[in-house]
Design a protein around this motif. Structure first.
Motif, PDB file in Angstrom:
ATOM      1  N   TRP A 110     -19.894  67.286  12.439  1.00 26.20           N
ATOM      2  CA  TRP A 110     -19.035  68.446  12.301  1.00 26.20           C
ATOM      3  C   TRP A 110     -18.382  68.482  10.928  1.00 26.20           C
ATOM      4  O   TRP A 110     -18.277  67.473  10.227  1.00 26.20           O
ATOM      5  N   LYS A 111     -17.922  69.649  10.548  1.00 30.39           N
ATOM      6  CA  LYS A 111     -17.292  69.851   9.253  1.00 30.39           C
ATOM      7  C   LYS A 111     -16.007  69.024   9.125  1.00 30.39           C
ATOM      8  O   LYS A 111     -15.158  69.041  10.002  1.00 30.39           O
ATOM      9  N   ASP A 112     -15.879  68.270   8.008  1.00 31.43           N
ATOM     10  CA  ASP A 112     -14.675  67.491   7.702  1.00 31.43           C
ATOM     11  C   ASP A 112     -14.291  66.578   8.857  1.00 31.43           C
ATOM     12  O   ASP A 112     -13.141  66.544   9.303  1.00 31.43           O
ATOM     13  N   VAL A 113     -15.258  65.783   9.329  1.00 36.16           N
ATOM     14  CA  VAL A 113     -15.057  64.988  10.535  1.00 36.16           C
ATOM     15  C   VAL A 113     -13.924  63.971  10.385  1.00 36.16           C
ATOM     16  O   VAL A 113     -13.182  63.722  11.339  1.00 36.16           O
ATOM     17  N   ASP A 114     -13.754  63.378   9.212  1.00 33.86           N
ATOM     18  CA  ASP A 114     -12.697  62.379   9.052  1.00 33.86           C
ATOM     19  C   ASP A 114     -11.316  62.984   9.276  1.00 33.86           C
ATOM     20  O   ASP A 114     -10.429  62.352   9.866  1.00 33.86           O
ATOM     21  N   GLU A 115     -11.130  64.216   8.820  1.00 28.11           N
ATOM     22  CA  GLU A 115      -9.849  64.883   9.037  1.00 28.11           C
ATOM     23  C   GLU A 115      -9.656  65.254  10.495  1.00 28.11           C
ATOM     24  O   GLU A 115      -8.524  65.269  11.000  1.00 28.11           O
ATOM     25  N   LEU A 116     -10.762  65.546  11.204  1.00 29.31           N
ATOM     26  CA  LEU A 116     -10.666  65.861  12.635  1.00 29.31           C
ATOM     27  C   LEU A 116      -9.984  64.734  13.391  1.00 29.31           C
ATOM     28  O   LEU A 116      -9.097  64.966  14.224  1.00 29.31           O
ATOM     29  N   TRP A 117     -10.398  63.486  13.101  1.00 31.46           N
ATOM     30  CA  TRP A 117      -9.814  62.339  13.809  1.00 31.46           C
ATOM     31  C   TRP A 117      -8.314  62.245  13.546  1.00 31.46           C
ATOM     32  O   TRP A 117      -7.555  61.782  14.405  1.00 31.46           O
ATOM     33  N   GLU A 118      -7.878  62.663  12.359  1.00 31.22           N
ATOM     34  CA  GLU A 118      -6.467  62.566  12.003  1.00 31.22           C
ATOM     35  C   GLU A 118      -5.625  63.648  12.675  1.00 31.22           C
ATOM     36  O   GLU A 118      -4.429  63.453  12.896  1.00 31.22           O
ATOM     37  N   LEU A 119      -6.248  64.781  12.989  1.00 32.63           N
ATOM     38  CA  LEU A 119      -5.499  65.922  13.503  1.00 32.63           C
ATOM     39  C   LEU A 119      -5.282  65.889  15.007  1.00 32.63           C
ATOM     40  O   LEU A 119      -4.329  66.500  15.508  1.00 32.63           O
ATOM     41  N   ALA A 120      -6.170  65.223  15.758  1.00 29.61           N
ATOM     42  CA  ALA A 120      -6.065  65.289  17.220  1.00 29.61           C
ATOM     43  C   ALA A 120      -6.709  64.086  17.884  1.00 29.61           C
ATOM     44  O   ALA A 120      -7.584  63.429  17.307  1.00 29.61           O
ATOM     45  N   HIS A 121      -6.271  63.828  19.106  1.00 31.03           N
ATOM     46  CA  HIS A 121      -6.939  62.861  19.980  1.00 31.03           C
ATOM     47  C   HIS A 121      -8.028  63.619  20.730  1.00 31.03           C
ATOM     48  O   HIS A 121      -7.762  64.672  21.319  1.00 31.03           O
ATOM     49  N   PHE A 122      -9.244  63.123  20.713  1.00 32.66           N
ATOM     50  CA  PHE A 122     -10.360  63.832  21.325  1.00 32.66           C
ATOM     51  C   PHE A 122     -10.584  63.355  22.760  1.00 32.66           C
ATOM     52  O   PHE A 122     -10.558  62.155  23.045  1.00 32.66           O
ATOM     53  N   VAL A 123     -10.802  64.315  23.653  1.00 28.50           N
ATOM     54  CA  VAL A 123     -11.084  64.026  25.060  1.00 28.50           C
ATOM     55  C   VAL A 123     -12.415  64.674  25.426  1.00 28.50           C
ATOM     56  O   VAL A 123     -12.556  65.900  25.359  1.00 28.50           O
ATOM     57  N   GLY A 124     -13.400  63.867  25.796  1.00 28.92           N
ATOM     58  CA  GLY A 124     -14.698  64.382  26.204  1.00 28.92           C
ATOM     59  C   GLY A 124     -14.770  64.510  27.710  1.00 28.92           C
ATOM     60  O   GLY A 124     -14.493  63.555  28.434  1.00 28.92           O
ATOM     61  N   VAL A 125     -15.126  65.693  28.216  1.00 28.95           N
ATOM     62  CA  VAL A 125     -15.245  65.915  29.657  1.00 28.95           C
ATOM     63  C   VAL A 125     -16.707  66.197  30.001  1.00 28.95           C
ATOM     64  O   VAL A 125     -17.446  66.766  29.200  1.00 28.95           O
ATOM     65  N   THR A 126     -17.106  65.793  31.193  1.00 26.85           N
ATOM     66  CA  THR A 126     -18.498  65.980  31.578  1.00 26.85           C
ATOM     67  C   THR A 126     -18.639  66.095  33.080  1.00 26.85           C
ATOM     68  O   THR A 126     -17.722  65.772  33.842  1.00 26.85           O
ATOM     69  N   ARG A 127     -19.820  66.538  33.507  1.00 25.10           N
ATOM     70  CA  ARG A 127     -20.150  66.618  34.922  1.00 25.10           C
ATOM     71  C   ARG A 127     -20.554  65.243  35.430  1.00 25.10           C
ATOM     72  O   ARG A 127     -20.960  64.375  34.647  1.00 25.10           O
ATOM     73  N   PRO A 128     -20.467  65.003  36.753  1.00 27.76           N
ATOM     74  CA  PRO A 128     -20.892  63.720  37.320  1.00 27.76           C
ATOM     75  C   PRO A 128     -22.353  63.423  36.997  1.00 27.76           C
ATOM     76  O   PRO A 128     -23.202  64.321  36.991  1.00 27.76           O
ATOM     77  N   GLY A 129     -22.633  62.168  36.710  1.00 23.44           N
ATOM     78  CA  GLY A 129     -24.001  61.750  36.436  1.00 23.44           C
ATOM     79  C   GLY A 129     -24.403  61.828  34.984  1.00 23.44           C
ATOM     80  O   GLY A 129     -25.463  61.346  34.598  1.00 23.44           O
ATOM     81  N   HIS A 130     -23.556  62.438  34.144  1.00 25.91           N
ATOM     82  CA  HIS A 130     -23.846  62.533  32.710  1.00 25.91           C
ATOM     83  C   HIS A 130     -23.321  61.277  32.030  1.00 25.91           C
ATOM     84  O   HIS A 130     -22.177  60.884  32.229  1.00 25.91           O
ATOM     85  N   GLU A 131     -24.156  60.636  31.235  1.00 22.54           N
ATOM     86  CA  GLU A 131     -23.756  59.410  30.558  1.00 22.54           C
ATOM     87  C   GLU A 131     -22.707  59.717  29.491  1.00 22.54           C
ATOM     88  O   GLU A 131     -22.842  60.661  28.716  1.00 22.54           O
ATOM     89  N   LEU A 132     -21.664  58.902  29.467  1.00 22.56           N
ATOM     90  CA  LEU A 132     -20.558  59.124  28.549  1.00 22.56           C
ATOM     91  C   LEU A 132     -20.569  58.103  27.411  1.00 22.56           C
ATOM     92  O   LEU A 132     -20.821  56.920  27.631  1.00 22.56           O
ATOM     93  N   HIS A 133     -20.294  58.576  26.215  1.00 22.82           N
ATOM     94  CA  HIS A 133     -20.182  57.703  25.049  1.00 22.82           C
ATOM     95  C   HIS A 133     -18.930  58.114  24.285  1.00 22.82           C
ATOM     96  O   HIS A 133     -18.741  59.285  23.975  1.00 22.82           O
ATOM     97  N   ASN A 134     -18.074  57.133  23.970  1.00 22.15           N
ATOM     98  CA  ASN A 134     -16.834  57.464  23.262  1.00 22.15           C
ATOM     99  C   ASN A 134     -16.907  57.166  21.774  1.00 22.15           C
ATOM    100  O   ASN A 134     -15.883  57.109  21.091  1.00 22.15           O
ATOM    101  N   LEU A 135     -18.094  56.956  21.246  1.00 21.79           N
ATOM    102  CA  LEU A 135     -18.322  56.733  19.819  1.00 21.79           C
ATOM    103  C   LEU A 135     -17.658  55.464  19.321  1.00 21.79           C
ATOM    104  O   LEU A 135     -17.568  55.220  18.125  1.00 21.79           O
ATOM    105  N   GLY A 136     -17.186  54.634  20.261  1.00 23.61           N
ATOM    106  CA  GLY A 136     -16.567  53.381  19.865  1.00 23.61           C
ATOM    107  C   GLY A 136     -15.211  53.524  19.204  1.00 23.61           C
ATOM    108  O   GLY A 136     -14.747  52.634  18.489  1.00 23.61           O
ATOM    109  N   ARG A 137     -14.542  54.653  19.448  1.00 22.52           N
ATOM    110  CA  ARG A 137     -13.249  54.915  18.806  1.00 22.52           C
ATOM    111  C   ARG A 137     -12.124  54.864  19.830  1.00 22.52           C
ATOM    112  O   ARG A 137     -12.256  55.339  20.957  1.00 22.52           O
ATOM    113  N   LYS A 138     -10.973  54.330  19.415  1.00 18.02           N
ATOM    114  CA  LYS A 138      -9.820  54.256  20.287  1.00 18.02           C
ATOM    115  C   LYS A 138      -9.155  55.615  20.468  1.00 18.02           C
ATOM    116  O   LYS A 138      -8.406  55.818  21.428  1.00 18.02           O
TER     117      LYS A 138
END
Length: 213
Positions: A110-138
């Motif tokens: 995504w555009k300016d990804v490093d700044e994205l991490w600084e601006l917000a905490h990201f929450v990924g939502v998904t349907r049951p059975g979909h494999e989840l990956h948190n990109l290894g970030r706290k």
């Protein structure tokens, strides 16, 4: 909760409610995309239609509000611009950005990804059975939401062949779609804008949410 919302459905609303509860958020701000940059191969309903459907869908929940920042900003909508605008409007708020888990895998592009991490905490939502990956970030959280099995793509397809979407989208949105003849004729309609088809409307400035605590 920013996204195309074409149309907004109960999966979006349940996801916003679940995240608000889990993270003790004071408000979820739904932000309909103005010009989705990644949707260039299908017709997207006019921004005002998508905005009004979102207002109708969220009106009964005092915790939900709707913003026009992406609609009123000219040019393609990028998540970084959405977050920058919300940060200017709410400088003291803790921002959360809710997006589909499938979009999380694309976030590094995504555009300016490093700044994205600084601006917000990201929450990924998904349907049951979909494999989840948190990109290894706290600063990334993941949440399974059963109602995410509903998709805007499926809702548009059902309307196009005169199948019901009652209980998939809020009652008022069903009536709005019928009143303005949205999604008839293979999912296109008068007053539409160019855009591309995405499996569940989650992606860069796709189905995401900006929430504040």
């Amino acid at each position: 909760m920013g996204g195309t919302f074409d149309p907004i459905h109960h999966g979006h609303l349940v996801a916003a409610s679940e995240v608000a509860s889990k993270f003790n958020l004071d408000e979820v701000v739904f932000v309909p995309t103005g010009e989705p940059w990644q949707k260039s191969k299908r017709k997207v309903s006019a921004p005002e239609h998508r905005y009004l459907m979102t207002v109708i869908a969220t009106a009964s929940n005092p915790r939900f509000t709707v913003s026009r920042v992406d609609i009123e900003r000219p040019g393609p909508t990028y998540t970084i611009d959405t977050l920058r605008d919300l940060r200017r409007l709410r400088p003291e708020a803790d921002l959360y950005f809710i997006t589909g888990a499938d979009a999380m895998a694309q976030i590094v592009s995504w555009k300016d990804v490093d700044e994205l991490w600084e601006l917000a905490h990201f929450v990924g939502v998904t349907r049951p059975g979909h494999e989840l990956h948190n990109l290894g970030r706290k600063d990334v959280s993941l949440l399974e939401v059963p109602a995410m099995a509903i998709s805007s793509t499926d809702c548009r397809a059902r309307v196009a062949v005169s199948e019901p979407v009652w209980y998939l989208v809020p009652d008022g949105v069903v009536q709005y779609i019928a009143k303005y003849g949205l999604y008839r004729g293979g999912g296109t309609q008068d007053g539409a804008e160019d855009g591309s088809r995405h499996k569940d409307e989650h992606g860069e400035a796709g189905s995401a949410a900006e929430a504040v605590r």
